[in-house]
Each structure stands twice: as C-alpha cells, then as structure tokens.
Design an enzyme around this catalytic site. Structure first.
Site, PDB file in Angstrom:
ATOM      1  N   GLU A 226       7.808  24.040 -14.933  1.00 31.77           N
ATOM      2  CA  GLU A 226       9.096  23.559 -15.448  1.00 31.77           C
ATOM      3  C   GLU A 226      10.074  23.625 -14.278  1.00 31.77           C
ATOM      4  OE1 GLU A 226       8.901  24.333 -20.127  1.00 31.77           O
ATOM      5  OE2 GLU A 226      10.213  25.668 -19.025  1.00 31.77           O
ATOM      6  N   CYS A 261      18.828  23.628 -15.930  1.00 33.53           N
ATOM      7  CA  CYS A 261      17.890  22.620 -15.416  1.00 33.53           C
ATOM      8  C   CYS A 261      18.261  21.254 -15.983  1.00 33.53           C
ATOM      9  CB  CYS A 261      16.465  22.979 -15.778  1.00 33.53           C
ATOM     10  SG  CYS A 261      16.240  23.331 -17.521  1.00 33.53           S
TER      11      CYS A 261
HETATM   12  P1  NAD Z   1      13.025  29.444  -7.339  1.00 28.06           P
HETATM   13  O1  NAD Z   1      11.966  28.403  -7.175  1.00 28.06           O
HETATM   14  O2  NAD Z   1      13.814  29.825  -6.159  1.00 28.06           O
HETATM   15  O3  NAD Z   1      12.387  30.808  -7.898  1.00 28.06           O
HETATM   16  C1  NAD Z   1      11.680  30.867  -9.113  1.00 28.06           C
HETATM   17  C2  NAD Z   1      10.769  32.072  -9.116  1.00 28.06           C
HETATM   18  O4  NAD Z   1       9.768  31.902  -8.125  1.00 28.06           O
HETATM   19  C3  NAD Z   1      11.458  33.398  -8.802  1.00 28.06           C
HETATM   20  O5  NAD Z   1      10.924  34.383  -9.667  1.00 28.06           O
HETATM   21  C4  NAD Z   1      11.063  33.658  -7.366  1.00 28.06           C
HETATM   22  O6  NAD Z   1      11.044  35.030  -7.007  1.00 28.06           O
HETATM   23  C5  NAD Z   1       9.659  33.070  -7.324  1.00 28.06           C
HETATM   24  N1  NAD Z   1       9.199  32.642  -5.997  1.00 28.06           N
HETATM   25  C6  NAD Z   1       9.941  32.204  -4.949  1.00 28.06           C
HETATM   26  N2  NAD Z   1       9.144  31.857  -3.917  1.00 28.06           N
HETATM   27  C7  NAD Z   1       7.862  32.094  -4.321  1.00 28.06           C
HETATM   28  C8  NAD Z   1       6.593  31.944  -3.697  1.00 28.06           C
HETATM   29  N3  NAD Z   1       6.466  31.488  -2.446  1.00 28.06           N
HETATM   30  N4  NAD Z   1       5.488  32.262  -4.412  1.00 28.06           N
HETATM   31  C9  NAD Z   1       5.583  32.720  -5.671  1.00 28.06           C
HETATM   32  N5  NAD Z   1       6.763  32.905  -6.307  1.00 28.06           N
HETATM   33  C10 NAD Z   1       7.889  32.597  -5.649  1.00 28.06           C
HETATM   34  O7  NAD Z   1      13.935  28.928  -8.521  1.00 28.06           O
HETATM   35  P2  NAD Z   1      15.255  29.599  -9.143  1.00 28.06           P
HETATM   36  O8  NAD Z   1      16.342  29.512  -8.144  1.00 28.06           O
HETATM   37  O9  NAD Z   1      14.903  30.933  -9.710  1.00 28.06           O
HETATM   38  O10 NAD Z   1      15.554  28.644 -10.364  1.00 28.06           O
HETATM   39  C11 NAD Z   1      16.339  27.493 -10.268  1.00 28.06           C
HETATM   40  C12 NAD Z   1      15.490  26.270 -10.419  1.00 28.06           C
HETATM   41  O11 NAD Z   1      14.729  26.358 -11.620  1.00 28.06           O
HETATM   42  C13 NAD Z   1      16.301  24.995 -10.528  1.00 28.06           C
HETATM   43  O12 NAD Z   1      15.699  23.991  -9.755  1.00 28.06           O
HETATM   44  C14 NAD Z   1      16.215  24.671 -12.028  1.00 28.06           C
HETATM   45  O13 NAD Z   1      16.417  23.318 -12.324  1.00 28.06           O
HETATM   46  C15 NAD Z   1      14.830  25.134 -12.345  1.00 28.06           C
HETATM   47  N6  NAD Z   1      14.667  25.386 -13.780  1.00 28.06           N
HETATM   48  C16 NAD Z   1      13.929  24.520 -14.536  1.00 28.06           C
HETATM   49  C17 NAD Z   1      13.785  24.709 -15.912  1.00 28.06           C
HETATM   50  C18 NAD Z   1      13.001  23.754 -16.765  1.00 28.06           C
HETATM   51  O14 NAD Z   1      12.776  24.070 -17.923  1.00 28.06           O
HETATM   52  N7  NAD Z   1      12.565  22.614 -16.272  1.00 28.06           N
HETATM   53  C19 NAD Z   1      14.427  25.795 -16.509  1.00 28.06           C
HETATM   54  C20 NAD Z   1      15.178  26.662 -15.724  1.00 28.06           C
HETATM   55  C21 NAD Z   1      15.288  26.452 -14.354  1.00 28.06           C
END
Ligand code: NAD
Length: 453
Positions: A226, A261
């Site tokens: 997502e 999102c």
């Molecule tokens: P992010 O990708 O920075 O981090 C998400 C998660 O991934 C965190 O727990 C982080 O610690 C982990 N992570 C980071 N790098 C990683 C790696 N290399 N390997 C494994 N895990 C890793 O995203 P964010 O800043 O937490 O969230 C914001 C984003 O999420 C926005 O783009 C938003 O649109 C999206 N989002 C989408 C939905 C949906 O339902 N489509 C819902 C909420 C948020």
C-alpha cells in the site's frame, strides 16, 4: 532510539531497538506458535480481537495523546483515527467467519469440490506512521483472525503507538508468541527482509515498497504493497455550491496535516468557475489555525523534520517556474516542525508540486478547459490510488470515473476509506487489496479440494 515530539522537538523517551538476533528469536517463537494458533476455533481468535477493540475504546484518551505527541496530528484527529480503527475491526469481526469458511462449489455427482482458506503462516507487517492504527489494523487484524502469527514493525515515528498495540493485543488474550513488534527504523526493516516470513505486507512509500518487493521476490511469498499517491480532484462547472466544494477540497488537502496517502494533492477546475473556486478555496484556507496539536488546531506538526525542507523546495520549484503563491508557502519559524497551509495557482505538470507526492498541507490548483483536459491531466501520473470528481451530473461524473486508472474513485467526496470496499493502488500506488472480503482473504492461501467417495 530517541522518540521526539515533533511539535516541541523534545525527547519524549528512549527505547531500545531490536537487533538481527532479537528479531530471529521473535521469528522462531512466532513460527512455533503459528500451528497452535491456527488450530484454535476462529470464534476464539475473533473474541480476542473484539476485546482488543474494547480496550482501544477504554484507553482512548491516553492512546490518542500518545499518538499526537509522537507524530504531531491534532488530538481530535487522533481520536477520530481510533474510532475509525474500531469501525474497521468491527467489519473484520462481523465478516471474517463468512469469508474464511469453506466454500462448496460442487456438491452433487461423483466428485465434490470445495475451496478452503488456510493461513499463510508467519506474516511480516512493515508499517507507516501517518495513520498507524488504521493502516496497522488493515493488516494485523485479518492476519491474526485467519490464523497467522504476526511480526509488526511500526514506523520509527510511531513506536510508542506500536508498543501500545502489542500490550493491548496481549491484554485482550492474544498469546505472547502470536504477535511481536520489531522496534527500530530502516535497519530493523532490512533485517526482517532476510528472515523466512510467509508473507510481507507493507505500507509506506513507493521507493521503500519497490525495494522490499525486489528484495523478497525470490522467496515466492505473497507481497502486499500500500504505497503513495498524487491524488487528483476535478471540479466541473455544474457544481451547485462552489463554497461547499471548496471547503470539502481544503479538508481533503490538509486533514492529518496533509499526510494521508489519499489526500487531495492536486486540483483541476473548469475554466468557467475557476476564479470563483480559487477565491472560495483561499478564503477557507485562510481560516485554518496552526498550533499545538494537543489543542486540536486544524493543522498540527509535520511528523518528520526533513518534510519541511522538502515542502519548501516543492513550493520554490513551482514559484521559480511561474506559479502564483496565493496563501502560505513557508516553514513556520520557531520550535517544532510546522508548515503553513499553502495554495498555488498558475501551476502545470512541469512543476514538482503537480507530479511528486507532497504529503503536506499544500496544493496546486490548475485551470482546465473541459472534462477531457481534466481527465488527461488526472491520468498524467505515476500513481493510481484515488481520484475525485465533483459535479452535479451523475452521468458526467460516471463517464469520467470509468476511465480513471485508480483503485478508488469518488463522486462528490474525497479522502475517505470504507472497510466494506477494497483499498488498493494501481501503478506506483501498490499491489493487492486490504479491507473488504479481498482484504480478509489476502492473508490466506486458497486450497482446492477434489473429493471422491
Ligand atoms: P517509508 O517508506 O519511509 O517507511 C515505511 C516503513 O518502512 C517504516 O516502518 C520504515 O522504518 C520501513 N523501512 C524503511 N526503509 C526500509 C528498508 N530498506 N527495508 C525495510 N523496511 C524499511 O514510508 P513512511 O514515510 O512511513 O510513510 C509515508 C508513505 O506511506 C507515503 O508515501 C504514503 O502515501 C504511504 N502510505 C500509503 C498508504 C496506502 O494505504 N496506500 C497508507 C499510508 C501511507
């Protein structure tokens, strides 16, 4: 790891991060516990989840305060999120048994046939910070009900909320080794990718989602993603009440400090009403109050400090290419990570603000000559999460909604999610569905039975 309050920049507390070794131990325990958990009657698993929901209600004040303090959203919105999470849990509680029951497809003749839905095994759920309760329950609740055990990695920006979730699930009767949290940031996420989970369910950015999908591809296990969006709204020239639509648009842009999102990230307006709409939008934007999130203002603190310079650079890029800044546009001076709600016109798709996910209380409003041009611009994106059409004519709106390449379309509404409908992204917005019956079965393997005798 330090937990920082983004509204004050003060350290709330410190927590210890997991290591590769502690994660391996948690994985082993989850693996051993999974068959026992899956063998329990589904009603027993559902009863625990129901109690968890009751506990969320009982401790709502404290949970909402923790969430606001660690990620900066206005307190009333933290309360709304907890209510929303309970609505989703109610959906899973009331519908899982039906959708996970054996499905008899042929009951007559020599060979009877049925489908059963079996738990995947041990699930890894790596999650985002913007709606930690909502995006979390989308994954770990149906996963647990289906008989999976779960390693939940909350975002490093909502660690305390993640720890509350673990505590309350256990208090609700979920056995100790059926649910564990992984505490930490990127390196902890990385370590999880190396373990032999039976499914990865991720909520976060496209960049991380793509990386995770590539990294675990060789495991041949289900991956649900997502991801982000650049969700458009179109305002047609037949709307009855311009001020009402403008107010709805502002809310779609700035709710949760614009960190949704499915936030409205760009608006296209028919040229016949463009000036009136912009005037109404700016008037509404000027009413917004920024402040201490615990006082429930309209706009709280942005969750991450880097987000301030990112938004600033998007606005500067637009203005340098000819955009007109009508309101806001700046980082708020002083302690805490605050950004003014921002309105730009004279924008186009050569500007980052119209193509790159902003994730903040900022928007570009672009004039279009007709529905065709609106559609073409709405589709000119790498993302495909949601799109909204505002029009008084249902047929006109439906004609456009059919053509939009997004997982969700809205008519005269925006920025909403229903547990009864699948939540899914197309293109860079993700793969797979959560919520609805699809989101219940997403945490299972179907097994085909051919039965003779
Ligand atoms: P992010 O990708 O920075 O981090 C998400 C998660 O991934 C965190 O727990 C982080 O610690 C982990 N992570 C980071 N790098 C990683 C790696 N290399 N390997 C494994 N895990 C890793 O995203 P964010 O800043 O937490 O969230 C914001 C984003 O999420 C926005 O783009 C938003 O649109 C999206 N989002 C989408 C939905 C949906 O339902 N489509 C819902 C909420 C948020």
């Amino acid at each position: 790891m330090k937990i920082i309050n983004p509204a004050t920049e003060e350290v709330i507390t410190e927590v210890s991060e997991d290591s590769a070794q502690t994660l391996q131990t948690k994985f082993n325990k989850l693996h051993a516990a999974q068959p026992v958990w899956a063998a329990k009657p589904i009603a027993e698993r559902i009863a625990c989840i129901k109690r968890f929901s009751d506990l969320l209600a009982e401790e709502k004040d404290e949970l909402a305060k923790t969430l606001t303090q660690e990620m900066g959203k206005p307190l009333n919105q933290s309360n709304n999120e907890l209510n929303g999470a309970r609505t989703r849990i109610k959906f899973f509680v009331e519908n899982s048994e039906k959708y996970l029951a054996d499905e008899w497809v042929i009951t007559e003749g020599d060979t009877k046939e049925k489908i059963s839905y079996e738990a995947l095994g041990v699930i890894c759920n790596i999650s985002a910070w913007n709606y930690p309760y909502l995006v979390g329950v989308n994954a770990y609740i149906p996963a647990l009900i289906a008989g999976n055990t779960v390693l939940y990695k909350p975002s490093e920006y909502t660690t305390l909320t993640g720890l509350h979730v673990e505590r309350l699930l256990k208090k609700a009767g979920i056995p100790d080794d059926v649910f564990h949290v992984g505490i930490g940031a990127r390196t902890v996420g990385e370590a999880l990718l190396a373990l032999p989970f039976n499914g990865y369910f991720f909520t976060g950015s496209y960049k991380t989602g793509k990386y995770i999908a590539e990294k675990v591809a060789g495991k041949m296990v289900p991956v649900g993603l997502e991801l982000g969006g650049k969700d458009p709204m179109y305002v047609a020239d037949d709307i009855a009440d311009i001020a009402k639509v403008a107010a709805s648009a502002v809310e779609g842009v700035v709710y949760n400090n614009g960190q949704s999102c499915c936030a409205v990230e760009r608006i296209y307006v028919h040229e016949n009403i463009f000036d009136k709409f912009v005037e109404a939008y700016v008037a509404e934007n000027k009413k917004l109050k920024i402040g201490n999130p615990l006082d429930s203002p309209d706009i709280g603190a942005m969750s991450r400090p880097e987000q301030l310079s990112f938004l600033d650079s998007q606005v500067k890029d637009a203005v340098s290419k000819g955009a007109k800044l009508l309101d806001g546009g700046h980082i708020v001076e002083g302690k805490g990570y605050f950004f003014q709600p921002t309105v730009l016109t004279n924008v186009n798709h050569n500007m980052r603000i119209m193509t790159e996910e902003s994730f903040g209380p900022v928007v570009g409003i672009q004039k279009v000559k007709d529905d065709e041009e609106a559609l073409q611009l709405m589709q000119d994106t790498e993302y495909g999460l949601t799109a909204a059409i505002y029009s008084s004519n249902k047929e006109r709106a439906e004609n456009m909604m059919r053509k939009l390449n997004t997982g969700t379309v809205y008519w005269n509404c925006c920025d909403r999610v229903s547990p009864y409908l699948p939540w899914s992204g197309r293109k860079n917005s993700g793969i797979g569905s959560t919520l609805s019956h699809l989101g219940i079965r997403a945490f299972t393997h179907p097994k085909a039975y051919h039965l003779r005798g």
